[in-house]
Design a protein around this motif. Structure first.
Motif, PDB file in Angstrom:
ATOM      1  N   VAL A  12       3.484 -66.015 -81.364  1.00  0.00           N
ATOM      2  CA  VAL A  12       1.877 -65.686 -81.289  1.00  0.00           C
ATOM      3  C   VAL A  12       1.808 -64.296 -81.514  1.00  0.00           C
ATOM      4  O   VAL A  12       2.428 -63.500 -80.850  1.00  0.00           O
ATOM      5  N   VAL A  13       0.895 -63.840 -82.264  1.00  0.00           N
ATOM      6  CA  VAL A  13       0.452 -62.484 -82.557  1.00  0.00           C
ATOM      7  C   VAL A  13      -0.593 -62.158 -81.831  1.00  0.00           C
ATOM      8  O   VAL A  13      -1.619 -62.683 -82.130  1.00  0.00           O
ATOM      9  N   THR A  14      -0.370 -61.360 -80.841  1.00  0.00           N
ATOM     10  CA  THR A  14      -1.403 -60.781 -80.102  1.00  0.00           C
ATOM     11  C   THR A  14      -1.877 -59.429 -80.002  1.00  0.00           C
ATOM     12  O   THR A  14      -0.927 -58.549 -80.644  1.00  0.00           O
ATOM     13  N   PRO A  15      -2.914 -58.910 -79.782  1.00  0.00           N
ATOM     14  CA  PRO A  15      -3.164 -57.280 -79.985  1.00  0.00           C
ATOM     15  C   PRO A  15      -2.078 -56.644 -79.205  1.00  0.00           C
ATOM     16  O   PRO A  15      -1.621 -55.543 -79.776  1.00  0.00           O
ATOM     17  N   VAL A  19       0.487 -53.644 -80.677  1.00  0.00           N
ATOM     18  CA  VAL A  19       0.496 -52.486 -80.375  1.00  0.00           C
ATOM     19  C   VAL A  19       2.010 -52.046 -79.831  1.00  0.00           C
ATOM     20  O   VAL A  19       2.527 -50.997 -80.143  1.00  0.00           O
ATOM     21  N   ILE A  20       2.811 -53.072 -79.404  1.00  0.00           N
ATOM     22  CA  ILE A  20       4.240 -52.939 -79.106  1.00  0.00           C
ATOM     23  C   ILE A  20       4.964 -52.610 -80.496  1.00  0.00           C
ATOM     24  O   ILE A  20       5.667 -51.695 -80.527  1.00  0.00           O
ATOM     25  N   ALA A  21       4.537 -53.348 -81.476  1.00  0.00           N
ATOM     26  CA  ALA A  21       5.055 -53.044 -82.740  1.00  0.00           C
ATOM     27  C   ALA A  21       4.973 -51.980 -83.402  1.00  0.00           C
ATOM     28  O   ALA A  21       5.864 -50.963 -83.896  1.00  0.00           O
ATOM     29  N   LEU A  22       3.811 -51.227 -83.198  1.00  0.00           N
ATOM     30  CA  LEU A  22       3.537 -49.857 -83.632  1.00  0.00           C
ATOM     31  C   LEU A  22       4.064 -48.740 -82.823  1.00  0.00           C
ATOM     32  O   LEU A  22       4.515 -47.867 -83.472  1.00  0.00           O
ATOM     33  N   CYS A  23       4.312 -49.010 -81.652  1.00  0.00           N
ATOM     34  CA  CYS A  23       4.900 -48.112 -80.659  1.00  0.00           C
ATOM     35  C   CYS A  23       6.411 -48.038 -81.213  1.00  0.00           C
ATOM     36  O   CYS A  23       7.094 -47.009 -81.151  1.00  0.00           O
ATOM     37  N   LEU A  24       7.050 -49.178 -81.611  1.00  0.00           N
ATOM     38  CA  LEU A  24       8.242 -49.159 -82.043  1.00  0.00           C
ATOM     39  C   LEU A  24       8.560 -48.859 -83.483  1.00  0.00           C
ATOM     40  O   LEU A  24       9.810 -48.179 -83.909  1.00  0.00           O
ATOM     41  N   LEU A  25       7.775 -49.068 -84.423  1.00  0.00           N
ATOM     42  CA  LEU A  25       7.643 -48.713 -85.610  1.00  0.00           C
ATOM     43  C   LEU A  25       7.495 -47.135 -86.136  1.00  0.00           C
ATOM     44  O   LEU A  25       7.842 -46.576 -87.116  1.00  0.00           O
ATOM     45  N   ALA A  26       6.543 -46.617 -85.316  1.00  0.00           N
ATOM     46  CA  ALA A  26       6.140 -45.094 -85.507  1.00  0.00           C
ATOM     47  C   ALA A  26       7.126 -43.999 -85.492  1.00  0.00           C
ATOM     48  O   ALA A  26       7.124 -43.469 -86.648  1.00  0.00           O
ATOM     49  N   PRO A  27       8.222 -44.136 -84.934  1.00  0.00           N
ATOM     50  CA  PRO A  27       9.389 -43.214 -84.884  1.00  0.00           C
ATOM     51  C   PRO A  27      10.106 -43.385 -86.265  1.00  0.00           C
ATOM     52  O   PRO A  27      10.309 -42.491 -86.973  1.00  0.00           O
ATOM     53  N   PHE A  28      10.506 -44.730 -86.549  1.00  0.00           N
ATOM     54  CA  PHE A  28      10.950 -45.055 -87.846  1.00  0.00           C
ATOM     55  C   PHE A  28      10.199 -44.144 -89.086  1.00  0.00           C
ATOM     56  O   PHE A  28      10.783 -43.582 -89.940  1.00  0.00           O
ATOM     57  N   VAL A  29       9.179 -44.638 -89.072  1.00  0.00           N
ATOM     58  CA  VAL A  29       8.139 -43.893 -90.317  1.00  0.00           C
ATOM     59  C   VAL A  29       8.233 -42.451 -90.062  1.00  0.00           C
ATOM     60  O   VAL A  29       8.311 -41.953 -91.329  1.00  0.00           O
ATOM     61  N   ILE A  67       6.536 -47.323 -73.283  1.00  0.00           N
ATOM     62  CA  ILE A  67       5.254 -47.939 -73.168  1.00  0.00           C
ATOM     63  C   ILE A  67       5.497 -49.416 -74.033  1.00  0.00           C
ATOM     64  O   ILE A  67       4.752 -50.184 -73.302  1.00  0.00           O
ATOM     65  N   ALA A  68       6.361 -49.757 -74.887  1.00  0.00           N
ATOM     66  CA  ALA A  68       6.424 -50.948 -75.646  1.00  0.00           C
ATOM     67  C   ALA A  68       6.874 -51.668 -74.479  1.00  0.00           C
ATOM     68  O   ALA A  68       6.667 -52.937 -74.480  1.00  0.00           O
ATOM     69  N   TYR A  69       8.093 -51.167 -73.882  1.00  0.00           N
ATOM     70  CA  TYR A  69       8.703 -52.100 -72.977  1.00  0.00           C
ATOM     71  C   TYR A  69       7.755 -52.464 -71.787  1.00  0.00           C
ATOM     72  O   TYR A  69       8.026 -53.645 -71.546  1.00  0.00           O
ATOM     73  N   LYS A  70       6.923 -51.457 -71.197  1.00  0.00           N
ATOM     74  CA  LYS A  70       6.022 -52.088 -70.095  1.00  0.00           C
ATOM     75  C   LYS A  70       5.037 -53.283 -70.578  1.00  0.00           C
ATOM     76  O   LYS A  70       4.828 -53.963 -70.083  1.00  0.00           O
TER      77      LYS A  70
END
Length: 88
Positions: A12-15, A19-29, A67-70
């Motif tokens: 399920v994709v929830t808001p 946010v978790i995905a963005l937190c984990l993706l930002a450093p890679f980008v 933040i993503a973990y919490k």
């Protein structure tokens, strides 16, 4: 025994998960977009921008991962089935 087939749970994709995905993706980008930080100026205490920018992302990545973990823990706690009885 139940005649109803088990239905696999779909992800399920929830808001919160977005946010978790963005937190984990930002450093890679940030790190893969080398053109944005491949320069010498502005230097910080004599360290070229190229180096201190990457070191700053080490700290930022740590904070974003925490933040993503919490958020993941909160999301999983909210998904636990309510009630303690076994269904038959």
């Amino acid at each position: 025994m139940s005649d109803a087939p088990e239905v696999p749970k779909e992800p399920v994709v929830t808001p919160v998960r977005v946010v978790i995905a963005l937190c984990l993706l930002a450093p890679f980008v940030a790190m893969l977009w080398v053109g944005s930080y491949a320069k010498v100026d502005p230097a910080f205490i004599g360290i070229p921008f190229f180096y201190w920018y990457q070191m700053l992302w080490v700290l930022v990545s740590t904070v974003l991962t925490v933040i993503a973990y919490k958020l993941w823990q909160l999301d999983q706690r909210g998904r636990k089935p309510q009630g303690g009885g076994a269904s038959e």
